[in-house]
Write a protein that holds these residues in place. Structure first.
Motif, PDB file in Angstrom:
ATOM      1  N   GLY A  28       0.789  -1.224   0.000  1.00 42.03           N
ATOM      2  CA  GLY A  28       0.000   0.000   0.000  1.00 42.03           C
ATOM      3  C   GLY A  28       0.820   1.272   0.000  1.00 42.03           C
ATOM      4  O   GLY A  28       0.271   2.357  -0.190  1.00 42.03           O
ATOM      5  N   ILE A  29       2.127   1.156   0.209  1.00 41.73           N
ATOM      6  CA  ILE A  29       3.003   2.335   0.166  1.00 41.73           C
ATOM      7  C   ILE A  29       3.690   2.338  -1.197  1.00 41.73           C
ATOM      8  O   ILE A  29       4.541   1.483  -1.475  1.00 41.73           O
ATOM      9  N   GLU A  30       3.315   3.275  -2.057  1.00 39.37           N
ATOM     10  CA  GLU A  30       3.874   3.340  -3.397  1.00 39.37           C
ATOM     11  C   GLU A  30       4.701   4.615  -3.565  1.00 39.37           C
ATOM     12  O   GLU A  30       4.276   5.697  -3.148  1.00 39.37           O
ATOM     13  N   VAL A  31       5.863   4.449  -4.154  1.00 39.66           N
ATOM     14  CA  VAL A  31       6.821   5.556  -4.285  1.00 39.66           C
ATOM     15  C   VAL A  31       7.330   5.615  -5.725  1.00 39.66           C
ATOM     16  O   VAL A  31       8.503   5.321  -5.996  1.00 39.66           O
ATOM     17  N   PRO A  32       6.466   5.998  -6.669  1.00 37.56           N
ATOM     18  CA  PRO A  32       6.860   5.985  -8.079  1.00 37.56           C
ATOM     19  C   PRO A  32       8.015   6.918  -8.414  1.00 37.56           C
ATOM     20  O   PRO A  32       8.685   6.723  -9.430  1.00 37.56           O
ATOM     21  N   ASP A  33       8.255   7.925  -7.578  1.00 39.32           N
ATOM     22  CA  ASP A  33       9.317   8.885  -7.868  1.00 39.32           C
ATOM     23  C   ASP A  33      10.631   8.572  -7.162  1.00 39.32           C
ATOM     24  O   ASP A  33      11.571   9.365  -7.221  1.00 39.32           O
TER      25      ASP A  33
END
Length: 280
Positions: free
Chosen positions: A168-173
């Motif tokens: 649930g923790i998304e860090v696309p950058d």
């Protein structure tokens, strides 16, 4: 580094680093991109993960205190159980999150590994995964050559312990971090891979780069001692109330030192040692 990633990394480091571990963030997508679908982590690509490795300090800071506190209880694999205890504390430190922990030795029912530890270490920028494909015009013919990770500060004197996945923790950058190529010369890579594949028992492959810290003589003696005698080496005694504990330990553990670090064919192959092991 993104503020959210930096904050979570700090929390995990506060839990693990005092006990001789290091933590490196990465995206699941970076790992999956190097592997066929059968080995993918079944999470969205931008999901945040952390690679956890142990440094030489883990022996004194984590393992010995763990053994002293548990030496009257039967332990089938003290190193892995110690690491599992500390990784469990990460979950406790993040009670509001969906934390999934995969240890380096875990396998699916079909024996396929749940995580390819050296691939994860490479994509996280923790250690460079040197493989046969990294040697131009290699000299080995039809011989099988396993790859090995080298840490820029510890050389081979470390162990990959697992990954922490934050569902649930998304860090696309999150920007990728390339591992430091600390063995750039072809001749040195040949020496490294030959020492790891053919002479790993003598520990010399671990000095592929000048390490800031090596395993202590006590630590090397521990891992070189048959499992049933290790507690006595540290001045501890296993409880006599559990006569099966020694046989259980011997059943799951090869005599150490063994070939460490999840040796693999290319990016893909599973561990060649037993699924539960107490290697260094």
């Amino acid at each position: 580094m993104e503020p959210q990633v930096a904050e979570l990394k700090q929390k995990i480091e506060d839990t693990l680093c005092p006990f001789g571990f290091e933590v490196y963030p990465f995206q699941v997508a970076w790992y999956n991109a190097l592997l066929p679908p059968a080995f993918h982590l079944p999470l969205p690509g931008p999901t945040l993960a952390f690679l956890v490795l142990s440094t030489p300090a883990m022996f004194d800071r984590a393992l010995k205190p763990f053994l002293q506190s548990c030496h009257l209880q039967p332990l089938t694999d003290p190193v892995d159980q110690c690491v599992a205890y500390h990784l469990g504390r990460v979950r406790e430190s993040l009670p509001e999150m969906q934390v999934e922990i995969i240890a380096d030795y875990e396998v699916h029912p079909n024996r396929r590994p749940k995580i390819l530890a050296q691939t994860a270490a490479h994509v996280a920028g923790a250690a460079y995964y040197y493989q046969r494909q990294d040697v131009e015009s290699d000299p080995w013919g039809t011989q099988h050559i396993s790859g090995v990770c080298i840490h820029p500060r510890f050389g081979g004197w470390f162990a990959i312990r697992g990954v922490v996945l934050l569902r649930g923790i998304e860090v696309p950058d999150l920007p990728p971090t390339k591992p430091l190529d600390c063995v750039p010369a072809r001749a040195d890579r040949i020496t490294l891979l030959e020492r790891f594949n053919f002479h790993w028992r003598d520990w010399t492959y671990r000095d592929a780069v000048p390490p800031q810290e090596r395993y202590s003589e006590e630590q090397k003696a521990y891992f070189s001692t048959p499992p049933a005698q290790r507690l006595a080496l540290l001045g501890l005694a296993q409880t006599s109330e559990e006569p099966s504990s020694t046989s259980q330990e011997l059943r799951f553990t090869t005599f150490i030192p063994r070939k460490p670090q999840n040796p693999s064919r290319g990016w893909l192959s599973p561990r060649v040692s037993p699924p539960a092991s107490s290697g260094p």
